[in-house]
Design an enzyme around this catalytic site. Structure first.
Site, PDB file in Angstrom:
ATOM      1  N   ASP A 118      -8.912  -4.529   0.424  1.00 22.56           N
ATOM      2  CA  ASP A 118      -8.071  -3.345   0.318  1.00 22.56           C
ATOM      3  C   ASP A 118      -6.942  -3.694  -0.664  1.00 22.56           C
ATOM      4  OD1 ASP A 118      -6.870  -0.884   0.588  1.00 22.56           O
ATOM      5  OD2 ASP A 118      -7.146  -0.800   2.747  1.00 22.56           O
TER       6      ASP A 118
HETATM    7  C1  NOJ Z   1      -5.453   1.600   0.540  1.00 24.73           C
HETATM    8  C2  NOJ Z   1      -6.318   2.230   1.582  1.00 24.73           C
HETATM    9  O1  NOJ Z   1      -6.190   1.544   2.799  1.00 24.73           O
HETATM   10  C3  NOJ Z   1      -7.775   2.284   1.204  1.00 24.73           C
HETATM   11  O2  NOJ Z   1      -8.461   3.068   2.141  1.00 24.73           O
HETATM   12  C4  NOJ Z   1      -7.958   2.809  -0.185  1.00 24.73           C
HETATM   13  O3  NOJ Z   1      -9.317   2.892  -0.506  1.00 24.73           O
HETATM   14  C5  NOJ Z   1      -7.217   1.914  -1.161  1.00 24.73           C
HETATM   15  N1  NOJ Z   1      -5.801   1.899  -0.827  1.00 24.73           N
HETATM   16  C6  NOJ Z   1      -7.391   2.362  -2.598  1.00 24.73           C
HETATM   17  O4  NOJ Z   1      -6.740   3.530  -2.847  1.00 24.73           O
END
Ligand code: NOJ
Length: 735
Positions: A262
């Protein structure tokens, strides 16, 4: 099937690896931000040196081509970029939020939705979406409950596989489709206190029986990528957790794609008190099995050095790069790196896509109450008032997790009702506005224009106008709930009440003595105890997407018959969280005569149980039969029941099968969903529904045994219309 064989892909990967420098290999493991809010060198400069394998947070077809040209013409090995973005429930045509689509209990709904989303996203130049989100969530305070399929592993697994099929199509690399990403692996929905990002402590049995099934279903459906979750899982951060990313995901499940962290999660290994520094973080994430670093910059800063000083082997890096190159090959990026910029506007938001979104929204809504058959309403109504801060909000209708840079273009509930009733006087008043008490950090990253805060005097005037407007009408539709930014990432709440003065407004409108219909727009269960007793008709519309207003009007005025069911328990209060149906029983079970309530200040029972939802038709489920009263371990049986539509119109029932294993090496939940089917029945029609119970349904991961077991024990089985079904049978498994 894919036109490229595995052997050909492997050969091409090896030939690419032979010509790539160490820095370029690390580049493939690096995802960089295309957004201006990220500090650091310009993406163009990084890409030119072969320093990036993928770009995220960019949604600009022209710029995709600009960056791709640099990658394939100017970078040393000319490897194309993968463009990635969160396309969660639609690109331009917005579908209901995932929690809503799960409420359809019809896997075709998310499958079709995600295939439309994929088609639009691919036309825009995107190759890879960060979805589906597969986190089981049993605590409605957690804001991201909106992005998943709710509380149940069986429903969650069905929705997971459907979304992967929708995004990726028949095979990875199919035209007009994108690569999917199963996230957030794993346990993220069980954050302490429902607070986003907080640590998670889950026993292995809970992980394997509850959290993992949706992820494993995604692997079986051929998902190309996984995303590791942000949080600590049992004190080992998910992004540095080799058991999770390697032992379970790859060794046990045979996942062949790649894992992206993430955002910033590799760097976060330091904050978590796990890694000593960036170098340690990069090393441990890579060894854990994490292929691509999303935006933290830790891999590009440290991996090459770790190989040069012998801490990591070159083969560790190459093993991580292989599945990334393989996906680029399968996606056809080497042959067709660019997109036709003119194509986008022909593909997005077509009338066919809007129609799909309308059907999906109709099928996703849940009728929670309909006393005296108030719904459907007559189209001959003369004076109707639509009241509430969300009634004319495009943002709330499309819901949380918009694609980067998306401009909402929803039919609001007010507009939907007005266009359904051209001859009716439909008045409207929003009442006082609602806002988060504490703004989201997304507002700093992506500032949007907001009206200045309403003063208490303005709010009071809006309140009085709403009452006056309602007073003039024969019937009032109240549209209440949460704004889009009240659910989603970094949107946890300590309360589940209607925010702001909405409850007060609802009660004041009811006091006028008019019939009131409540339409809820929200991304999580809300504690609507008062409404559940006093409002005769309640429709849970969730965040229904671009065609939400039309779909609500279709249901309110009887052009569609609601058939959705709750994918998540509605607790009476936030403080009851986590509340879910598949609990273990214990001292003073709920059906014993001594049982009162676990709380002395109110019932423990849910406000609405998992699986619940009404229809304008009335169904009966009878004649439950088990094909054999006794089977041997490893064998299967069928469970059948007859479903009859006793109503006057065509309608859908979601028939649900629950089991309970009466004893075992571990104690077992009092009920577990093991099958469901949404069927359509004409008035008076009867259909027989058949469910299959075999080793997969009758096994579980046992704490006592430390492995998967199927045990020779007695089982209860219920078939019905929600998790409190009473139609019961039994069978025994013997050895
Ligand atoms: C953080 C989020 O937790 C995740 O779900 C997302 O895909 C990423 N950022 C990218 O935007």
């Amino acid at each position: 099937m894919s036109t490229i064989s595995e052997a050909e892909v492997a050969a091409r990967v090896e030939s690419l690896l032979r010509k790539m420098s160490l820095e370029e290999k690390v580049g493939q493991l690096t995802q960089i931000a295309g957004a201006s809010f990220m500090p650091g060198p310009a993406p163009e400069d990084i890409i030119r040196k072969g320093g990036a394998g993928s770009v995220l947070w960019l949604n600009d077809s022209k710029q995709f081509n600009v960056l791709q040209k640099i990658a394939v013409e100017e970078s040393p090995s000319k490897i194309p970029l993968l463009f990635a973005l969160d396309v969660i429930h639609g690109y331009r045509t917005i579908f209901p939020v995932p929690l809503a689509m799960a409420s359809s209990w019809d896997p075709e709904v998310p499958e079709r939705a995600q295939s439309v989303a994929a088609k639009e996203a691919r036309a825009a130049g995107l190759h890879w979406t960060f979805g589906p989100m597969l986190d089981i969530a049993r605590d409605a305070r957690w804001g991201r409950i909106v992005e998943g399929a709710g509380e149940d592993p069986c429903l969650g697994a069905a929705m997971a596989a459907a979304q992967v099929r929708g995004f990726q199509g028949p095979y990875l690399g199919a035209p007009e489709h994108v690569v999917a990403c199963a996230k957030h692996f794993a346990g993220y929905g069980f954050a302490d206190g429902g607070r986003d990002y907080d640590p998670v402590y889950l026993p292995e049995a809970q992980l394997r029986n509850v959290v993992f099934p949706a992820f494993q279903a995604a692997v079986k459906a051929g998902v190309g990528t996984f995303m590791s979750a942000y949080m600590d899982l049992n004190n080992v951060p998910a992004s540095g957790n080799r058991w999770l990313l390697h032992d379970v995901l790859r060794n046990e499940w045979g996942f062949k794609g790649f894992v992206v962290s993430d955002a910033m999660a590799v760097g976060n290994l330091i904050i978590e008190g796990f890694a000593r520094d960036g170098r340690d973080a990069a090393c441990r994430a890579l060894i854990a099995g994490l292929n691509m670093d999303m935006a933290s910059g830790t891999y590009p800063q440290h991996l090459a050095g770790l190989v040069e000083d012998g801490t990591l082997k070159l083969s560790d890096i190459e093993n991580a790069v292989r599945p990334i190159l393989a996906i680029k090959i399968r996606m056809g990026l080497f042959e067709q790196p660019y997109i036709d910029e003119a194509k986008l506007e022909q593909v997005v938001a077509t009338p066919e896509h809007r129609q799909e979104a309308r059907l999906a929204a109709q099928r996703s809504m849940v009728l929670l109450r309909n006393e005296g058959g108030l719904l459907p309403l007559a189209k001959s109504l003369k004076k109707l008032a639509v009241i509430g801060p969300l009634a004319d909000s495009m943002e709330a209708t499309e819901g949380s997790w918009m694609v980067f840079g998306h401009t909402p273009a929803a039919v609001t509930i007010l507009e939907g009702i007005r266009s359904k009733l051209p001859g009716t006087n439909v008045s409207y008043a929003p009442g006082p506005e609602i806002r988060r008490d504490i703004p989201s950090f997304f507002e700093d990253i992506m500032p949007t224009e907001k009206k200045p805060l309403e003063t208490p005097e303005e709010a009071e005037a809006a309140f009085q106008t709403a009452i006056a407007t309602a007073r003039q009408a024969d019937l009032v539709v109240m549209v209440l709930g949460e704004t889009a930014d009240m659910a989603g990432e970094a949107a946890s709440r300590a309360s589940l009440d209607l925010p702001g003065r909405q409850e007060e407004l609802l009660e004041a409108v009811v006091a006028l003595g008019k019939p009131v219909v409540l339409v809820l727009l929200n991304g999580r269960p809300l504690s609507i105890g008062w409404a559940a007793e006093h409002i005769p008709a309640i429709l849970e519309a969730w965040e229904p997407g671009s065609e939400g207003g039309n779909a609500v009007a279709d249901i309110l005025f009887g052009d569609a018959n609601p058939g959705g069911k709750l994918p998540v328990t509605f607790p009476r209060k936030a403080s009851h969280a986590p509340l879910y149906y598949a609990r273990d029983l214990s001292h003073l079970p709920e059906d014993s005569f001594q049982y009162r309530s676990r709380y002395w200040d109110g019932p423990t029972t849910p406000l609405y149980p998992f699986g619940f939802g009404l229809s304008y038709s009335t169904f009966s489920i009878t004649n439950l039969k088990v094909s054999s009263p006794q089977i041997e371990v490893g064998d299967s049986l069928n469970v059948t029941a007859d479903v009859t539509n006793g109503g006057a119109q065509v309608g859908d029932e979601v028939v649900q099968l629950y089991i309970h294993q009466r004893a075992g090496s571990d104690s077992r939940p009092k009920r577990e969903l093991k099958g469901f089917e949404r069927i359509t029945l004409n008035p008076g029609e009867t259909k027989t529904v058949t469910f299959h119970l075999g080793p997969a349904e009758l096994s579980y991961w046992s704490t006592a045994a430390g492995k998967w077991v199927q045990e020779a024990e007695a089982f209860d089985v219920w078939v019905g219309a929600d998790s409190q079904a009473t139609l019961h049978a039994e069978f025994t498994v013997v050895r």
